[in-house]
Enzyme design. Structure first.
Site, PDB file in Angstrom:
ATOM      1  CB  THR A  10      20.860  28.191  52.771  1.00  0.00           C
ATOM      2  OG1 THR A  10      21.924  27.708  51.955  1.00  0.00           O
ATOM      3  CG2 THR A  10      19.538  28.008  52.041  1.00  0.00           C
ATOM      4  CE  LYS A  39      18.410  25.918  55.146  1.00  0.00           C
ATOM      5  NZ  LYS A  39      18.025  24.920  54.145  1.00  0.00           N
ATOM      6  CD  GLU A  57      16.751  22.843  47.820  1.00  0.00           C
ATOM      7  OE1 GLU A  57      16.145  21.992  48.489  1.00  0.00           O
ATOM      8  OE2 GLU A  57      17.630  23.590  48.300  1.00  0.00           O
ATOM      9  CG  HIS A  68      20.949  23.985  44.993  1.00  0.00           C
ATOM     10  ND1 HIS A  68      20.520  22.670  45.037  1.00  0.00           N
ATOM     11  CD2 HIS A  68      21.047  24.390  46.284  1.00  0.00           C
ATOM     12  CE1 HIS A  68      20.365  22.307  46.305  1.00  0.00           C
ATOM     13  NE2 HIS A  68      20.679  23.329  47.085  1.00  0.00           N
TER      14      HIS A  68
END
Length: 476
Positions: free
Chosen positions: A174, A176, A205, A295
Protein backbone atom coordinates in the site's frame (compact mmCIF):
# COMPACT_ATOMS: atom_id res chain seq x y z
CA UNK A 1 -43.60 -4.11 25.73
CA UNK A 2 -45.05 -6.54 28.24
CA UNK A 3 -44.80 -10.22 27.45
CA UNK A 4 -48.12 -11.01 29.07
CA UNK A 5 -50.62 -12.24 26.53
CA UNK A 6 -53.62 -10.08 25.74
CA UNK A 7 -56.42 -10.92 23.34
CA UNK A 8 -59.44 -9.15 21.97
CA UNK A 9 -62.14 -10.98 20.04
CA UNK A 10 -63.13 -9.00 16.93
CA UNK A 11 -66.52 -9.23 15.27
CA UNK A 12 -64.99 -11.27 12.44
CA UNK A 13 -63.60 -13.91 14.80
CA UNK A 14 -60.01 -12.66 14.44
CA UNK A 15 -57.98 -12.82 17.69
CA UNK A 16 -56.44 -9.37 18.07
CA UNK A 17 -53.87 -8.46 20.71
CA UNK A 18 -50.34 -9.23 21.86
CA UNK A 19 -49.04 -12.75 22.40
CA UNK A 20 -45.67 -14.26 23.17
CA UNK A 21 -43.45 -14.70 20.12
CA UNK A 22 -42.49 -18.18 21.24
CA UNK A 23 -46.01 -19.45 20.68
CA UNK A 24 -45.52 -18.97 16.94
CA UNK A 25 -41.80 -18.65 16.19
CA UNK A 26 -40.05 -21.01 18.64
CA UNK A 27 -40.17 -24.46 17.03
CA UNK A 28 -37.59 -26.79 18.65
CA UNK A 29 -39.01 -29.79 16.77
CA UNK A 30 -38.35 -28.22 13.35
CA UNK A 31 -35.76 -29.88 11.10
CA UNK A 32 -34.15 -27.33 8.74
CA UNK A 33 -34.51 -27.97 5.03
CA UNK A 34 -31.67 -27.96 2.51
CA UNK A 35 -33.28 -24.89 0.96
CA UNK A 36 -33.51 -22.92 4.22
CA UNK A 37 -31.15 -20.05 4.88
CA UNK A 38 -29.77 -20.65 8.38
CA UNK A 39 -28.44 -18.02 10.77
CA UNK A 40 -26.63 -18.28 14.11
CA UNK A 41 -27.06 -15.30 16.45
CA UNK A 42 -25.19 -14.64 19.70
CA UNK A 43 -28.04 -13.34 21.83
CA UNK A 44 -28.06 -11.52 25.18
CA UNK A 45 -31.68 -11.16 26.40
CA UNK A 46 -32.74 -8.39 28.75
CA UNK A 47 -33.18 -9.50 32.39
CA UNK A 48 -36.45 -11.34 32.82
CA UNK A 49 -36.81 -12.28 29.14
CA UNK A 50 -36.61 -16.08 28.68
CA UNK A 51 -34.13 -17.17 25.98
CA UNK A 52 -36.91 -19.00 24.10
CA UNK A 53 -38.92 -15.78 23.91
CA UNK A 54 -35.88 -13.75 22.86
CA UNK A 55 -34.91 -16.28 20.18
CA UNK A 56 -38.45 -16.37 18.86
CA UNK A 57 -38.47 -12.56 18.80
CA UNK A 58 -35.32 -12.59 16.65
CA UNK A 59 -36.93 -15.05 14.23
CA UNK A 60 -40.15 -13.06 14.11
CA UNK A 61 -38.75 -9.56 13.75
CA UNK A 62 -36.30 -10.66 11.05
CA UNK A 63 -39.00 -12.39 9.02
CA UNK A 64 -42.81 -12.05 9.11
CA UNK A 65 -43.59 -10.92 12.67
CA UNK A 66 -44.34 -7.65 14.39
CA UNK A 67 -45.14 -6.66 17.97
CA UNK A 68 -48.86 -7.44 17.80
CA UNK A 69 -51.13 -9.81 15.94
CA UNK A 70 -52.42 -8.22 12.72
CA UNK A 71 -55.50 -9.26 10.76
CA UNK A 72 -53.52 -9.47 7.50
CA UNK A 73 -51.79 -12.55 8.93
CA UNK A 74 -54.96 -14.31 7.79
CA UNK A 75 -54.22 -13.40 4.15
CA UNK A 76 -51.03 -15.46 3.89
CA UNK A 77 -49.56 -18.78 4.97
CA UNK A 78 -47.34 -17.89 7.93
CA UNK A 79 -46.16 -21.47 8.33
CA UNK A 80 -44.64 -21.23 4.86
CA UNK A 81 -42.97 -17.83 5.23
CA UNK A 82 -42.07 -17.33 8.89
CA UNK A 83 -38.58 -17.62 10.33
CA UNK A 84 -38.21 -20.31 12.97
CA UNK A 85 -35.98 -20.37 16.03
CA UNK A 86 -35.25 -24.09 16.03
CA UNK A 87 -32.44 -24.37 18.59
CA UNK A 88 -30.88 -22.39 21.46
CA UNK A 89 -27.54 -23.19 23.11
CA UNK A 90 -25.98 -21.41 26.11
CA UNK A 91 -22.56 -19.88 25.37
CA UNK A 92 -19.96 -21.65 27.56
CA UNK A 93 -18.38 -19.35 30.12
CA UNK A 94 -20.83 -16.48 29.55
CA UNK A 95 -23.75 -15.42 31.73
CA UNK A 96 -27.04 -14.92 29.92
CA UNK A 97 -25.61 -15.41 26.42
CA UNK A 98 -27.04 -17.90 23.97
CA UNK A 99 -26.50 -19.03 20.39
CA UNK A 100 -29.88 -18.84 18.72
CA UNK A 101 -30.37 -20.75 15.45
CA UNK A 102 -32.96 -19.45 13.01
CA UNK A 103 -34.16 -21.03 9.75
CA UNK A 104 -35.59 -18.77 7.04
CA UNK A 105 -37.56 -20.04 4.03
CA UNK A 106 -35.78 -19.25 0.77
CA UNK A 107 -38.84 -17.47 -0.63
CA UNK A 108 -38.22 -14.55 1.76
CA UNK A 109 -35.19 -13.33 -0.22
CA UNK A 110 -34.74 -11.75 -3.63
CA UNK A 111 -32.53 -13.78 -5.94
CA UNK A 112 -28.93 -12.58 -6.25
CA UNK A 113 -29.29 -9.81 -3.66
CA UNK A 114 -26.94 -9.61 -0.67
CA UNK A 115 -28.57 -6.28 0.07
CA UNK A 116 -31.95 -7.90 0.54
CA UNK A 117 -30.63 -10.73 2.73
CA UNK A 118 -28.90 -8.35 5.13
CA UNK A 119 -31.82 -5.93 5.17
CA UNK A 120 -34.06 -8.80 6.21
CA UNK A 121 -31.86 -10.55 8.75
CA UNK A 122 -30.05 -7.65 10.45
CA UNK A 123 -31.93 -4.61 9.23
CA UNK A 124 -34.31 -4.07 12.15
CA UNK A 125 -34.03 -6.69 14.87
CA UNK A 126 -30.73 -5.41 16.29
CA UNK A 127 -32.52 -2.47 17.89
CA UNK A 128 -35.13 -4.66 19.56
CA UNK A 129 -35.66 -3.70 23.22
CA UNK A 130 -36.08 -7.28 24.45
CA UNK A 131 -32.41 -7.85 23.62
CA UNK A 132 -29.49 -6.32 25.45
CA UNK A 133 -27.15 -7.30 22.60
CA UNK A 134 -27.23 -9.36 19.41
CA UNK A 135 -24.50 -10.53 17.07
CA UNK A 136 -24.88 -12.41 13.79
CA UNK A 137 -22.17 -15.08 14.01
CA UNK A 138 -22.71 -17.07 10.82
CA UNK A 139 -25.06 -17.73 7.90
CA UNK A 140 -25.53 -20.93 5.89
CA UNK A 141 -26.48 -19.97 2.34
CA UNK A 142 -28.30 -22.85 0.63
CA UNK A 143 -26.99 -24.06 -2.72
CA UNK A 144 -30.27 -23.11 -4.38
CA UNK A 145 -29.69 -19.48 -3.37
CA UNK A 146 -25.97 -19.42 -4.16
CA UNK A 147 -26.77 -20.43 -7.75
CA UNK A 148 -28.55 -17.09 -8.21
CA UNK A 149 -25.25 -15.19 -7.72
CA UNK A 150 -22.34 -14.56 -10.06
CA UNK A 151 -19.87 -14.28 -7.19
CA UNK A 152 -16.25 -13.23 -7.75
CA UNK A 153 -15.61 -11.76 -11.21
CA UNK A 154 -12.82 -14.26 -11.94
CA UNK A 155 -11.54 -16.20 -8.94
CA UNK A 156 -8.15 -17.50 -7.86
CA UNK A 157 -7.22 -19.76 -10.78
CA UNK A 158 -8.22 -17.26 -13.46
CA UNK A 159 -6.20 -14.56 -11.69
CA UNK A 160 -3.09 -16.73 -11.66
CA UNK A 161 -3.57 -17.47 -15.34
CA UNK A 162 -3.94 -13.77 -16.15
CA UNK A 163 -0.79 -12.90 -14.18
CA UNK A 164 1.16 -16.04 -15.16
CA UNK A 165 2.28 -16.45 -11.54
CA UNK A 166 2.07 -19.81 -9.78
CA UNK A 167 3.37 -21.68 -6.75
CA UNK A 168 3.74 -18.80 -4.31
CA UNK A 169 1.78 -16.05 -2.58
CA UNK A 170 1.63 -12.74 -4.41
CA UNK A 171 3.34 -9.67 -2.98
CA UNK A 172 1.78 -6.25 -2.58
CA UNK A 173 2.28 -2.86 -0.98
CA UNK A 174 0.00 0.00 0.00
CA UNK A 175 1.47 3.33 -1.06
CA UNK A 176 2.15 5.64 1.90
CA UNK A 177 1.52 8.31 2.97
CA UNK A 178 -2.01 7.39 2.04
CA UNK A 179 -2.98 11.04 1.57
CA UNK A 180 -1.06 14.09 0.40
CA UNK A 181 1.13 12.87 -2.47
CA UNK A 182 0.77 14.48 -5.88
CA UNK A 183 -0.23 12.15 -8.70
CA UNK A 184 3.27 12.19 -10.20
CA UNK A 185 5.04 11.43 -6.92
CA UNK A 186 2.47 8.73 -6.26
CA UNK A 187 3.26 7.14 -9.62
CA UNK A 188 6.97 7.30 -8.84
CA UNK A 189 6.42 5.39 -5.58
CA UNK A 190 4.43 2.76 -7.48
CA UNK A 191 7.19 2.32 -10.06
CA UNK A 192 9.92 1.90 -7.44
CA UNK A 193 7.96 -0.80 -5.60
CA UNK A 194 7.10 -2.75 -8.73
CA UNK A 195 10.56 -2.68 -10.26
CA UNK A 196 11.95 -3.88 -6.92
CA UNK A 197 10.01 -7.14 -7.15
CA UNK A 198 6.43 -6.69 -5.96
CA UNK A 199 3.49 -8.00 -7.98
CA UNK A 200 1.04 -5.30 -6.93
CA UNK A 201 0.84 -1.89 -5.37
CA UNK A 202 -2.32 -0.46 -3.93
CA UNK A 203 -4.37 2.66 -3.34
CA UNK A 204 -5.37 2.98 0.28
CA UNK A 205 -9.04 2.82 1.17
CA UNK A 206 -9.54 6.59 1.42
CA UNK A 207 -7.72 7.51 -1.79
CA UNK A 208 -10.55 8.44 -4.13
CA UNK A 209 -10.24 11.91 -5.65
CA UNK A 210 -8.96 14.97 -3.78
CA UNK A 211 -7.62 18.47 -4.52
CA UNK A 212 -4.01 17.30 -4.15
CA UNK A 213 -4.53 14.25 -6.40
CA UNK A 214 -7.47 13.89 -8.78
CA UNK A 215 -8.37 10.35 -9.71
CA UNK A 216 -7.76 10.74 -13.44
CA UNK A 217 -4.25 12.10 -12.88
CA UNK A 218 -3.44 9.28 -10.47
CA UNK A 219 -4.65 6.66 -12.93
CA UNK A 220 -2.46 8.12 -15.71
CA UNK A 221 0.76 8.27 -13.70
CA UNK A 222 0.16 4.82 -12.19
CA UNK A 223 -0.40 3.34 -15.66
CA UNK A 224 2.89 4.88 -16.81
CA UNK A 225 4.66 3.41 -13.77
CA UNK A 226 3.23 -0.06 -14.40
CA UNK A 227 4.18 -0.06 -18.07
CA UNK A 228 7.75 0.96 -17.25
CA UNK A 229 8.12 -1.61 -14.46
CA UNK A 230 6.72 -4.39 -16.66
CA UNK A 231 9.12 -3.51 -19.46
CA UNK A 232 12.10 -3.61 -17.10
CA UNK A 233 11.23 -6.77 -15.17
CA UNK A 234 9.43 -8.89 -17.75
CA UNK A 235 6.70 -9.62 -15.19
CA UNK A 236 3.03 -8.68 -15.25
CA UNK A 237 2.39 -5.97 -12.67
CA UNK A 238 -0.71 -4.27 -11.31
CA UNK A 239 -1.94 -1.50 -9.05
CA UNK A 240 -5.27 -1.57 -7.24
CA UNK A 241 -6.86 1.59 -8.62
CA UNK A 242 -9.58 2.59 -6.17
CA UNK A 243 -12.73 3.37 -8.17
CA UNK A 244 -14.93 3.96 -5.10
CA UNK A 245 -16.88 7.13 -5.83
CA UNK A 246 -19.82 9.27 -4.65
CA UNK A 247 -22.22 7.58 -7.11
CA UNK A 248 -22.39 4.29 -8.99
CA UNK A 249 -22.23 6.21 -12.26
CA UNK A 250 -18.94 7.85 -11.27
CA UNK A 251 -17.63 4.51 -10.00
CA UNK A 252 -18.24 2.91 -13.39
CA UNK A 253 -16.75 5.93 -15.17
CA UNK A 254 -13.52 5.42 -13.23
CA UNK A 255 -13.58 1.70 -13.95
CA UNK A 256 -13.98 2.39 -17.67
CA UNK A 257 -10.99 4.72 -17.60
CA UNK A 258 -8.87 2.04 -15.92
CA UNK A 259 -9.92 -0.30 -18.72
CA UNK A 260 -8.91 2.28 -21.35
CA UNK A 261 -5.48 2.39 -19.72
CA UNK A 262 -5.32 -1.43 -19.96
CA UNK A 263 -5.02 -1.89 -16.21
CA UNK A 264 -5.46 -5.48 -14.94
CA UNK A 265 -7.08 -4.73 -11.57
CA UNK A 266 -9.21 -2.13 -9.79
CA UNK A 267 -10.32 -1.73 -6.19
CA UNK A 268 -13.49 -1.05 -4.22
CA UNK A 269 -14.39 -0.25 -0.60
CA UNK A 270 -17.33 -2.64 -0.42
CA UNK A 271 -18.75 -1.82 3.01
CA UNK A 272 -18.68 1.97 2.81
CA UNK A 273 -19.91 1.91 -0.80
CA UNK A 274 -22.56 -0.75 -0.15
CA UNK A 275 -23.43 -4.17 -1.55
CA UNK A 276 -25.55 -2.87 -4.41
CA UNK A 277 -22.64 -0.82 -5.73
CA UNK A 278 -20.23 -3.70 -5.16
CA UNK A 279 -22.34 -6.25 -7.03
CA UNK A 280 -22.74 -3.79 -9.90
CA UNK A 281 -18.96 -3.34 -10.11
CA UNK A 282 -18.23 -7.07 -9.80
CA UNK A 283 -20.50 -7.84 -12.75
CA UNK A 284 -18.82 -5.08 -14.77
CA UNK A 285 -15.40 -6.55 -13.93
CA UNK A 286 -16.38 -9.99 -15.19
CA UNK A 287 -17.80 -8.56 -18.39
CA UNK A 288 -14.64 -6.51 -18.98
CA UNK A 289 -11.95 -8.94 -17.88
CA UNK A 290 -10.63 -6.89 -14.96
CA UNK A 291 -9.75 -8.23 -11.50
CA UNK A 292 -11.43 -6.71 -8.45
CA UNK A 293 -9.61 -6.07 -5.17
CA UNK A 294 -11.86 -5.47 -2.16
CA UNK A 295 -10.99 -3.38 0.88
CA UNK A 296 -13.00 -3.94 4.06
CA UNK A 297 -12.81 -0.38 5.44
CA UNK A 298 -15.38 0.10 8.24
CA UNK A 299 -15.55 -3.61 9.09
CA UNK A 300 -14.34 -3.20 12.68
CA UNK A 301 -17.21 -0.82 13.43
CA UNK A 302 -19.50 -3.74 12.60
CA UNK A 303 -17.56 -6.80 13.76
CA UNK A 304 -15.16 -5.84 16.59
CA UNK A 305 -17.52 -6.20 19.57
CA UNK A 306 -17.88 -9.79 20.67
CA UNK A 307 -21.52 -9.62 21.75
CA UNK A 308 -23.07 -7.18 19.25
CA UNK A 309 -22.86 -6.60 15.52
CA UNK A 310 -21.97 -8.92 12.66
CA UNK A 311 -18.98 -11.25 12.64
CA UNK A 312 -16.55 -10.74 9.78
CA UNK A 313 -17.10 -14.31 8.56
CA UNK A 314 -20.62 -13.21 7.58
CA UNK A 315 -19.27 -10.12 5.82
CA UNK A 316 -16.73 -12.33 4.05
CA UNK A 317 -19.39 -14.78 2.89
CA UNK A 318 -21.53 -11.89 1.72
CA UNK A 319 -18.58 -10.53 -0.27
CA UNK A 320 -18.01 -13.88 -1.97
CA UNK A 321 -21.62 -13.77 -3.14
CA UNK A 322 -21.56 -10.10 -4.10
CA UNK A 323 -18.23 -10.40 -5.91
CA UNK A 324 -14.54 -9.72 -5.39
CA UNK A 325 -11.28 -11.45 -6.33
CA UNK A 326 -9.29 -10.29 -3.26
CA UNK A 327 -10.34 -9.22 0.22
CA UNK A 328 -8.38 -8.11 3.28
CA UNK A 329 -8.56 -10.66 6.08
CA UNK A 330 -6.05 -9.53 8.70
CA UNK A 331 -2.66 -11.12 9.25
CA UNK A 332 -2.80 -13.04 12.58
CA UNK A 333 0.79 -11.85 13.22
CA UNK A 334 0.59 -8.12 12.39
CA UNK A 335 -0.97 -5.00 13.90
CA UNK A 336 -4.62 -5.72 13.11
CA UNK A 337 -7.14 -7.89 14.98
CA UNK A 338 -7.22 -11.60 14.18
CA UNK A 339 -6.88 -14.86 16.16
CA UNK A 340 -5.47 -17.69 14.03
CA UNK A 341 -8.25 -20.28 14.26
CA UNK A 342 -11.02 -17.74 13.70
CA UNK A 343 -9.14 -15.97 10.89
CA UNK A 344 -8.36 -19.17 9.02
CA UNK A 345 -11.97 -20.24 9.46
CA UNK A 346 -13.24 -17.36 7.36
CA UNK A 347 -10.24 -17.55 5.01
CA UNK A 348 -11.31 -21.12 4.23
CA UNK A 349 -14.89 -19.89 3.74
CA UNK A 350 -13.53 -17.43 1.16
CA UNK A 351 -11.27 -19.83 -0.74
CA UNK A 352 -12.61 -23.37 -0.47
CA UNK A 353 -15.58 -24.95 -2.20
CA UNK A 354 -16.88 -27.03 0.73
CA UNK A 355 -16.27 -26.27 4.41
CA UNK A 356 -17.42 -28.54 7.24
CA UNK A 357 -18.97 -27.20 10.43
CA UNK A 358 -16.25 -26.51 13.01
CA UNK A 359 -17.41 -24.45 15.97
CA UNK A 360 -13.87 -24.30 17.38
CA UNK A 361 -13.08 -22.04 14.41
CA UNK A 362 -16.39 -20.21 14.55
CA UNK A 363 -17.91 -22.10 11.62
CA UNK A 364 -21.44 -22.85 12.80
CA UNK A 365 -22.70 -24.45 9.58
CA UNK A 366 -21.34 -26.65 6.84
CA UNK A 367 -21.17 -24.48 3.72
CA UNK A 368 -21.30 -25.79 0.14
CA UNK A 369 -20.38 -23.03 -2.32
CA UNK A 370 -21.60 -24.97 -5.38
CA UNK A 371 -18.34 -24.26 -7.28
CA UNK A 372 -18.62 -20.48 -6.89
CA UNK A 373 -15.11 -19.07 -7.56
CA UNK A 374 -12.91 -18.46 -4.54
CA UNK A 375 -11.58 -15.18 -3.19
CA UNK A 376 -7.87 -14.63 -2.53
CA UNK A 377 -7.08 -13.64 1.06
CA UNK A 378 -5.04 -10.46 1.53
CA UNK A 379 -2.83 -10.32 4.63
CA UNK A 380 -2.06 -6.69 5.34
CA UNK A 381 -1.26 -4.54 8.36
CA UNK A 382 1.97 -4.19 10.35
CA UNK A 383 3.94 -7.00 8.68
CA UNK A 384 7.63 -7.11 7.70
CA UNK A 385 10.27 -9.58 6.49
CA UNK A 386 10.55 -11.45 9.79
CA UNK A 387 6.86 -12.33 9.48
CA UNK A 388 7.32 -13.96 6.07
CA UNK A 389 7.75 -17.60 7.25
CA UNK A 390 4.68 -17.39 9.49
CA UNK A 391 2.59 -15.72 6.78
CA UNK A 392 3.46 -18.37 4.18
CA UNK A 393 2.83 -21.16 6.70
CA UNK A 394 -0.52 -19.69 7.81
CA UNK A 395 -2.00 -18.42 4.53
CA UNK A 396 -0.40 -20.70 1.93
CA UNK A 397 -0.02 -19.83 -1.74
CA UNK A 398 -3.49 -18.48 -2.52
CA UNK A 399 -2.95 -15.18 -0.77
CA UNK A 400 -1.55 -11.70 -1.24
CA UNK A 401 0.99 -10.65 1.38
CA UNK A 402 0.88 -6.89 1.53
CA UNK A 403 3.78 -4.98 3.06
CA UNK A 404 3.13 -1.23 3.22
CA UNK A 405 5.44 0.15 5.89
CA UNK A 406 7.38 -3.11 5.52
CA UNK A 407 8.36 -1.98 2.01
CA UNK A 408 8.31 1.81 2.08
CA UNK A 409 10.02 2.00 5.47
CA UNK A 410 13.23 0.42 4.19
CA UNK A 411 16.20 2.76 4.88
CA UNK A 412 17.37 2.52 1.27
CA UNK A 413 14.02 3.32 -0.32
CA UNK A 414 11.04 1.67 -1.97
CA UNK A 415 12.79 -0.53 -4.52
CA UNK A 416 15.23 -2.07 -2.01
CA UNK A 417 12.31 -2.56 0.37
CA UNK A 418 10.43 -4.44 -2.33
CA UNK A 419 13.52 -6.49 -3.16
CA UNK A 420 13.94 -7.46 0.49
CA UNK A 421 10.39 -8.78 0.62
CA UNK A 422 10.69 -10.65 -2.68
CA UNK A 423 13.96 -12.29 -1.63
CA UNK A 424 12.46 -13.28 1.72
CA UNK A 425 9.38 -14.74 0.04
CA UNK A 426 11.35 -16.73 -2.55
CA UNK A 427 13.65 -18.08 0.16
CA UNK A 428 10.75 -19.15 2.37
CA UNK A 429 8.85 -20.80 -0.50
CA UNK A 430 11.98 -22.68 -1.59
CA UNK A 431 12.61 -23.84 1.97
CA UNK A 432 9.01 -25.00 2.31
CA UNK A 433 9.21 -26.90 -0.98
CA UNK A 434 12.37 -28.59 0.27
CA UNK A 435 10.47 -29.84 3.30
CA UNK A 436 11.80 -27.50 5.96
CA UNK A 437 9.59 -26.58 8.92
CA UNK A 438 8.70 -22.91 8.57
CA UNK A 439 7.33 -22.58 12.10
CA UNK A 440 10.53 -23.91 13.66
CA UNK A 441 13.19 -22.78 11.16
CA UNK A 442 11.66 -19.56 9.85
CA UNK A 443 14.15 -17.14 11.38
CA UNK A 444 17.09 -19.25 10.22
CA UNK A 445 15.71 -19.27 6.68
CA UNK A 446 15.50 -15.47 6.66
CA UNK A 447 19.02 -15.09 8.12
CA UNK A 448 20.49 -17.42 5.49
CA UNK A 449 18.84 -15.46 2.68
CA UNK A 450 20.04 -12.16 4.15
CA UNK A 451 23.67 -13.28 3.75
CA UNK A 452 23.46 -12.79 -0.01
CA UNK A 453 20.88 -9.98 -0.13
CA UNK A 454 22.05 -6.68 1.38
CA UNK A 455 18.52 -5.27 0.98
CA UNK A 456 17.11 -8.07 3.13
CA UNK A 457 19.94 -7.80 5.66
CA UNK A 458 19.17 -4.11 6.23
CA UNK A 459 15.43 -4.84 6.59
CA UNK A 460 16.14 -7.63 9.09
CA UNK A 461 18.24 -5.33 11.22
CA UNK A 462 15.67 -2.52 11.13
CA UNK A 463 12.64 -4.59 12.17
CA UNK A 464 14.22 -7.24 14.40
CA UNK A 465 12.55 -5.90 17.56
CA UNK A 466 9.12 -4.98 16.15
CA UNK A 467 6.21 -7.02 17.55
CA UNK A 468 2.48 -6.48 18.02
CA UNK A 469 1.60 -8.56 21.07
CA UNK A 470 -1.95 -7.84 22.17
CA UNK A 471 -4.69 -10.27 23.10
CA UNK A 472 -7.13 -10.88 20.25
CA UNK A 473 -10.71 -9.75 20.88
CA UNK A 474 -12.16 -12.13 18.28
CA UNK A 475 -12.32 -15.50 20.02
CA UNK A 476 -14.93 -18.23 20.11
Amino acid sequence: MSYAQTKTQSKSGYQAGVKDYRLTYYTPDYTPKDTDLLAAFRMTPQPGVPPEEAGAAVAAESSTGTWTTVWTDLLTDLDRYKGRCYDIEPVPGEDNQYICYVAYPLDLFEEGSVTNVLTSIVGNVFGFKALRALRLEDIRFPVAYIKTFQGPPHGIQVERDKLNKYGRPLLGCTIKPKLGLSAKNYGRAVYECLRGGLDFTKDDENINSAPFQRWRDRFLFVAEAINKAQAETGEIKGHYLNVTAPTCEQMLQRAEYAKELKQPIIMHDYLTAGFTANTTLARWCRDNGILLHIHRAMHAVIDRQKNHGIHFRVLAKALRLSGGDHIHTGTVVGKLEGERGITMGFVDLLRENYIEQDKSRGIYFTQDWASLPGVMAVASGGIHVWHMPALVEIFGDDSVLQFGGGTLGHPWGNAPGATANRVALEAVVQARNEGRNLAREGNDIIREAAKWSPELAVACELWKEIKFEFEAMDTV
